[in-house]
Design an enzyme around this catalytic site. Structure first.
Site, mmCIF file in Angstrom:
data_model
loop_
_atom_site.group_PDB
_atom_site.id
_atom_site.type_symbol
_atom_site.label_atom_id
_atom_site.label_comp_id
_atom_site.label_asym_id
_atom_site.label_seq_id
_atom_site.Cartn_x
_atom_site.Cartn_y
_atom_site.Cartn_z
ATOM 1 N N TYR A 1 -4.588 78.736 64.804
ATOM 2 C CA TYR A 1 -3.375 79.508 65.070
ATOM 3 C C TYR A 1 -3.269 80.738 64.159
ATOM 4 O O TYR A 1 -2.248 81.431 64.163
ATOM 5 C CB TYR A 1 -2.131 78.643 64.872
ATOM 6 C CG TYR A 1 -2.007 77.481 65.844
ATOM 7 C CD1 TYR A 1 -2.688 77.473 67.056
ATOM 8 C CD2 TYR A 1 -1.214 76.372 65.540
ATOM 9 C CE1 TYR A 1 -2.582 76.398 67.927
ATOM 10 C CE2 TYR A 1 -1.093 75.311 66.412
ATOM 11 C CZ TYR A 1 -1.785 75.317 67.602
ATOM 12 O OH TYR A 1 -1.665 74.261 68.464
ATOM 13 N N HIS B 1 -8.959 84.854 73.435
ATOM 14 C CA HIS B 1 -7.735 85.581 73.775
ATOM 15 C C HIS B 1 -6.894 85.832 72.530
ATOM 16 O O HIS B 1 -7.085 85.208 71.480
ATOM 17 C CB HIS B 1 -6.912 84.810 74.808
ATOM 18 C CG HIS B 1 -6.520 83.434 74.339
ATOM 19 N ND1 HIS B 1 -5.526 83.217 73.408
ATOM 20 C CD2 HIS B 1 -6.991 82.205 74.663
ATOM 21 C CE1 HIS B 1 -5.393 81.923 73.185
ATOM 22 N NE2 HIS B 1 -6.280 81.279 73.936
ATOM 23 N N ARG C 1 -3.742 84.377 80.101
ATOM 24 C CA ARG C 1 -3.811 84.959 78.767
ATOM 25 C C ARG C 1 -5.214 85.456 78.432
ATOM 26 O O ARG C 1 -5.369 86.379 77.638
ATOM 27 C CB ARG C 1 -3.327 83.957 77.725
ATOM 28 C CG ARG C 1 -4.136 82.680 77.588
ATOM 29 C CD ARG C 1 -3.542 81.820 76.478
ATOM 30 N NE ARG C 1 -4.235 80.556 76.292
ATOM 31 C CZ ARG C 1 -3.879 79.416 76.867
ATOM 32 N NH1 ARG C 1 -2.832 79.376 77.685
ATOM 33 N NH2 ARG C 1 -4.556 78.304 76.625
#
Length: 554
Positions: free
Chosen positions: A126, A155, A253
């Site tokens: 993340y 992405h 995405r």
């Protein structure tokens, strides 16, 4: 069926004219040469999902210093004062007098200057993109000229997304994770609503959950625009006369990321803006489709071990002891457990990248000890290593289809030799969908396939088996960690170049030169160079072994 229609074939070409596109998603889709398999509204599977197709961000009763209508502003208390914090300068950077984006074209996310978050390089998969190499990786070694680049990108930063189930026959609820976080926050707020909390805890009483689901945030889109600009700048000698041939795995995405990358590349090349300057080949995802960018056709493959082992580690880590105790003192009567700590750390990232500028979230200020973020990054690393990498007997095999495509491209072979995830009806002898002889290739996918592809290439093979009871010491350059390998907008590059000693190969991971000395015949080289002959021999051996694993174990 609804107002907007999407025409699909096994491969689709993203058309730059925008016909048939929804306001929230990419440009339209035209398939002039292929039969229509279905015609449907693009994954608008629930009213909730439709409402979340945007860049969301949590809101507070205050406004952001960057002028956004939702978000937070830096606290003036001790936790926002970088150099005076008693525990760590790293987690609380020096305050910047002027608001700006935390994402930079050349270096990625800035973790040294507030209001950017100092812990961002330890958020595992993340983490927003940050460059891990030196300036040496941004140019060819002396006496060499780059002649070919294979680029692979994850992405950009997104809102929370739900992992698809292992069993394709089970229902998939793409908004489930966002709902999980919302329920967690709602429950926690019900317990602390009437308490007199101190910072950094008090903000949560006035926090309004407003994150989206499954889609790129504006910050994530900008990451890919910057990536396209950086790609052009880095390879301008090739790029000035060549455009990249682009493909993307079929998820909004991912395709949006490919489009934004193209926009950034075009802007850097032509000094002007254009929404969708280049066509994109779209490869369908799912267990019924061959897709080397996101293989789903190995029925016995499972990533459950990664989830199981990260949970096991979490329950023995600092997060389950010191951190839980501290947070329960800050949030009296909340009765938080280890999984709740992970939720709060997740929201540090998601709330940060929901800001257009990447302004650090107040969730991040709940964690003041660098050891907590080290444990969190390791928690993410375990999931990738045992789910999709060397720790899974079938992990590397999931990436060999793409590697076999790279072999074909490097050898200018119009036929891909692969028995795993490649669609031969599309790849073989098809100059429109799998052209040979191009100088620049750019493919876009997710972090899980990139983990498998890195293992299929043989990268990070010096990573020792990862312990579940403590944090294994991992070499920051040659070893695998989630944040340094597969952050949001991660990028791999395989470069072919002509040097005085002949044709050579160099591999970059997030603009870091990778050591290839463990590949037979490559040897240790300060520039990371390996003779093309030796590199191709290595890939051929990888291909033979991993295809055998696929056939035997899948």
């Amino acid at each position: 069926m609804g107002k907007f229609q999407h025409y699909r074939a096994t491969y689709n070409v993203a058309h730059p004219d925008g016909q048939g596109s929804t306001p929230e998603s990419r440009g339209g889709w035209l398939v002039p040469k292929y039969h229509v398999i279905d015609k449907c509204v693009r994954r608008a599977d629930s009213d909730f999902f439709k409402s979340q197709q945007r860049s969301g961000h949590a809101s507070y009763d205050s406004t952001r210093p960057d002028g956004n209508s939702s978000g937070l502003q830096q606290d003036s208390g001790p936790l926002s004062q970088g150099s005076t914090h008693p525990e760590s300068n790293v987690l609380f950077p020096q305050q910047n007098s002027g608001e700006r984006s935390c994402d930079d074209v050349r270096n990625g996310y800035d973790n040294k200057t507030a209001p950017c978050s100092g812990s961002a390089q330890l958020w595992g998969s993340y983490s927003p993109y940050f460059r891990t190499g030196s300036d040496d990786a941004l140019k060819a070694p002396q006496g060499c000229q780059i002649t070919f680049v294979q680029y692979l990108s994850r992405h950009g930063a997104r809102s929370p997304a739900t992992d698809p189930p292992d069993d394709p026959n089970k229902p998939y609820y793409p908004n489930q994770k966002t709902g999980h976080y919302r329920d967690f926050i709602t429950n926690l707020q019900s317990k602390i609503r009437n308490q007199h909390l101190q910072e950094p805890y008090a903000f949560l009483q006035k926090y309004t959950f407003n994150l989206g689901a499954n889609s790129l945030t504006n910050f994530g889109k900008n990451e890919l625009v910057n990536a396209g600009k950086q790609f052009y700048d880095q390879y301008s000698q090739l790029a000035k006369d060549n455009d990249p041939f682009a493909r993307a795995s079929d998820m909004d995405r991912v395709i949006d990321s490919a489009r934004k990358f193209g926009s950034g590349f075009y802007e850097a090349k032509h000094n002007s803006n254009k929404a969708d300057p280049y066509p994109i080949i779209n490869i369908r995802e799912g267990s019924k489709f061959q897709n080397p960018l996101n293989p789903k056709t190995c029925p016995k493959f499972s990533h459950k071990a990664g989830k199981k082992y990260q949970i096991k580690f979490g329950e023995k880590s600092i997060l389950a002891n010191t951190t839980v105790k501290r947070l329960n003192q800050g949030f009296p009567d909340a009765n938080l457990e280890t999984r709740d700590v992970i939720n709060l750390m997740d929201l540090c990232s998601f709330d940060t990248v929901a800001s257009d500028t990447g302004t650090g979230s107040k969730f991040c200020l709940l964690f003041t000890n660098p050891a907590e973020w080290e444990a969190y990054n390791y928690y993410h690393t375990l999931k990738k290593y045992y789910g999709y990498g060397y720790g899974n007997p079938l992990g590397p095999a999931q990436g060999i289809g793409f590697v076999n495509e790279v072999i074909a491209r490097l050898n200018s072979n119009p036929t891909v030799s692969d028995r795993t995830s490649v669609n031969h009806a599309i790849d073989d002898n098809n100059p429109e969908q799998f052209p040979i002889g191009r100088k620049l290739y750019a493919d876009f996918t997710h972090n899980d396939p990139m983990t498998s592809i890195s293992a299929a290439l043989g990268l990070f093979d010096k990573t020792p088996p990862l312990s579940l009871s403590g944090i294994t010491d991992i070499d920051k350059d040659a070893g695998f960690t989630a944040a340094r390998v597969v952050p949001f907008a991660a990028r791999f590059a395989i470069e072919k170049m002509t040097c005085q000693q002949g044709e050579m190969i160099r591999v970059l991971v997030n603009e870091r030169v990778m050591p290839l000395d463990s590949f037979e015949g490559c040897g240790l080289n300060k520039d990371g160079l390996c003779a093309k002959v030796a590199f191709m021999t290595h890939l051929s051996k990888q291909s033979t072994q991993l295809q055998a694993d696929w056939i035997k174990l899948c």
